[in-house]
Design a protein around this motif. Structure first.
Motif, mmCIF file in Angstrom:
data_model
loop_
_atom_site.group_PDB
_atom_site.id
_atom_site.type_symbol
_atom_site.label_atom_id
_atom_site.label_comp_id
_atom_site.label_asym_id
_atom_site.label_seq_id
_atom_site.Cartn_x
_atom_site.Cartn_y
_atom_site.Cartn_z
ATOM 1 N N ASP A 10 0.813 -1.209 0.000
ATOM 2 C CA ASP A 10 0.000 0.000 0.000
ATOM 3 C C ASP A 10 0.851 1.265 0.000
ATOM 4 O O ASP A 10 0.361 2.355 -0.318
ATOM 5 N N GLU A 11 2.105 1.143 0.393
ATOM 6 C CA GLU A 11 2.989 2.299 0.444
ATOM 7 C C GLU A 11 3.602 2.628 -0.915
ATOM 8 O O GLU A 11 4.214 3.673 -1.088
ATOM 9 N N LYS A 12 3.439 1.734 -1.868
ATOM 10 C CA LYS A 12 4.015 1.934 -3.199
ATOM 11 C C LYS A 12 3.010 2.630 -4.109
ATOM 12 O O LYS A 12 1.809 2.621 -3.848
ATOM 13 N N PRO A 13 3.491 3.255 -5.200
ATOM 14 C CA PRO A 13 2.558 3.837 -6.169
ATOM 15 C C PRO A 13 1.562 2.786 -6.653
ATOM 16 O O PRO A 13 1.949 1.641 -6.923
ATOM 17 N N GLN A 14 0.308 3.168 -6.738
ATOM 18 C CA GLN A 14 -0.747 2.216 -7.081
ATOM 19 C C GLN A 14 -1.141 2.330 -8.554
ATOM 20 O O GLN A 14 -1.323 3.427 -9.077
ATOM 21 N N PHE A 15 -1.265 1.183 -9.168
ATOM 22 C CA PHE A 15 -1.671 1.097 -10.565
ATOM 23 C C PHE A 15 -2.907 0.211 -10.668
ATOM 24 O O PHE A 15 -3.245 -0.519 -9.740
ATOM 25 N N VAL A 16 -3.551 0.278 -11.806
ATOM 26 C CA VAL A 16 -4.735 -0.541 -12.039
ATOM 27 C C VAL A 16 -4.645 -1.133 -13.435
ATOM 28 O O VAL A 16 -4.137 -0.502 -14.365
ATOM 29 N N LEU A 17 -5.100 -2.370 -13.570
ATOM 30 C CA LEU A 17 -5.163 -3.024 -14.875
ATOM 31 C C LEU A 17 -6.567 -2.793 -15.434
ATOM 32 O O LEU A 17 -7.548 -3.308 -14.892
ATOM 33 N N PRO A 18 -6.680 -2.025 -16.518
ATOM 34 C CA PRO A 18 -8.009 -1.778 -17.086
ATOM 35 C C PRO A 18 -8.463 -2.928 -17.995
ATOM 36 O O PRO A 18 -7.690 -3.435 -18.803
ATOM 37 N N LEU A 19 -9.698 -3.323 -17.840
ATOM 38 C CA LEU A 19 -10.337 -4.261 -18.753
ATOM 39 C C LEU A 19 -11.645 -3.648 -19.226
ATOM 40 O O LEU A 19 -12.353 -3.004 -18.442
ATOM 41 N N VAL A 20 -11.953 -3.850 -20.481
ATOM 42 C CA VAL A 20 -13.204 -3.346 -21.041
ATOM 43 C C VAL A 20 -13.946 -4.504 -21.694
ATOM 44 O O VAL A 20 -13.383 -5.231 -22.525
ATOM 45 N N VAL A 21 -15.186 -4.702 -21.284
ATOM 46 C CA VAL A 21 -16.016 -5.753 -21.857
ATOM 47 C C VAL A 21 -16.981 -5.113 -22.851
ATOM 48 O O VAL A 21 -17.550 -4.050 -22.597
ATOM 49 N N ARG A 22 -17.110 -5.740 -23.976
ATOM 50 C CA ARG A 22 -18.041 -5.239 -24.999
ATOM 51 C C ARG A 22 -19.452 -5.703 -24.664
ATOM 52 O O ARG A 22 -19.715 -6.909 -24.572
ATOM 53 N N LEU A 46 -3.655 4.992 -10.869
ATOM 54 C CA LEU A 46 -5.060 5.083 -10.455
ATOM 55 C C LEU A 46 -5.741 6.328 -10.991
ATOM 56 O O LEU A 46 -6.921 6.304 -11.331
ATOM 57 N N ASP A 47 -4.989 7.436 -11.045
ATOM 58 C CA ASP A 47 -5.575 8.692 -11.521
ATOM 59 C C ASP A 47 -5.073 9.052 -12.913
ATOM 60 O O ASP A 47 -5.136 10.210 -13.316
ATOM 61 N N GLY A 48 -4.599 8.049 -13.671
ATOM 62 C CA GLY A 48 -4.022 8.336 -14.974
ATOM 63 C C GLY A 48 -4.628 7.553 -16.116
ATOM 64 O O GLY A 48 -3.934 7.178 -17.064
#
Length: 227
Positions: free
Chosen positions: A10-22, A107-109
């Motif tokens: 939690d102390e590290k920069p947070q990223f997210v893997l985006p997935l998009v479902v059609r 997360l905000d990018g």
């Protein structure tokens, strides 16, 4: 989220893997098909040559996996889907479902063409009960006591597939990948769930950011069946 994720992450920069479902208005995919396709999409990007070594996505993948393995599923149709497909990523298809997965972002990018897509509205149904688990398929057993949206469940399926991949020996990984990552998503029988969570198999425990309580066990991942 997995139980081995600690406060250090939690102390590290947070990223997210985006997935998009059609999800086209007149032709939504079946729920189980969408969940299984999302799980395979995560596996495909984990093993893509662009995600490893000196690949163009490798740094982002490493940064994401060093923190919490967050995933967010959004939905798109028509022109939204076409714009999403124009961004770097890869599309995985199931029986009818289509899921596009993208390299991790802060997360905000989020890219604007993904940020504008809706998270809600991914409530999908199965027109018929899923059939028997195919021979050689891994099984992502879902908690029978939790009620999650399809989008949330797709993210959980992706977590389960990822933890299973991490837990596999190299020989198992090679065989599973060469077979095309066969897997099945099923809801565990209520009587079997307690034993599954204590079986030593990988267990997804959610961080509780959305929909369910922190620490909830959502998925138990079983290795591919053989013989």
């Amino acid at each position: 989220m997995s139980s081995d994720e600690t406060d250090v992450r939690d102390e590290k920069p947070q990223f997210v893997l985006p997935l998009v479902v059609r999800i086209e208005r007149d032709a939504p995919p079946a729920r189980t098909d969408a969940l299984e396709t999302a799980a395979r999409a995560v596996l495909e990007i984990l093993t893509d040559e662009r995600s490893t070594g000196e690949g163009e996505w490798a740094r982002a993948m490493d940064d994401w996996q060093d923190a919490r393995i967050r995933k967010v599923v959004r939905r798109a149709r028509g022109a939204e889907w076409r714009r999403a497909c124009a961004l770097p990523g890869l599309t995985v298809t199931g029986a009818e479902a289509e899921v596009r997965v993208f390299p991790p972002v802060p997360l905000d990018g989020w890219p604007k063409d993904l940020a504008r897509l809706q998270v809600s509205g991914t409530d999908l149904d199965d027109p018929a009960a899923p059939g028997p688990v195919p021979e050689g398929a891994a099984v992502l057993w879902f908690n029978p006591d939790l009620d999650m949206s399809a989008g949330k469940s797709m993210a959980q399926a992706g977590h389960g597939a990822q933890l299973l991949w991490w837990a596999m020996p190299d020989t198992g990984r090679k065989a599973w990948r060469e077979a095309g990552f066969p897997l099945a998503v099923r809801t565990a029988p209520a009587a079997d769930w307690p034993a599954l969570t204590t079986s030593g198999l990988p267990v997804v425990r959610d961080a509780g950011f959305t929909e369910i309580a922190p620490g909830s066990a959502t998925v138990v991942s079983a290795f591919p069946r053989t013989g």
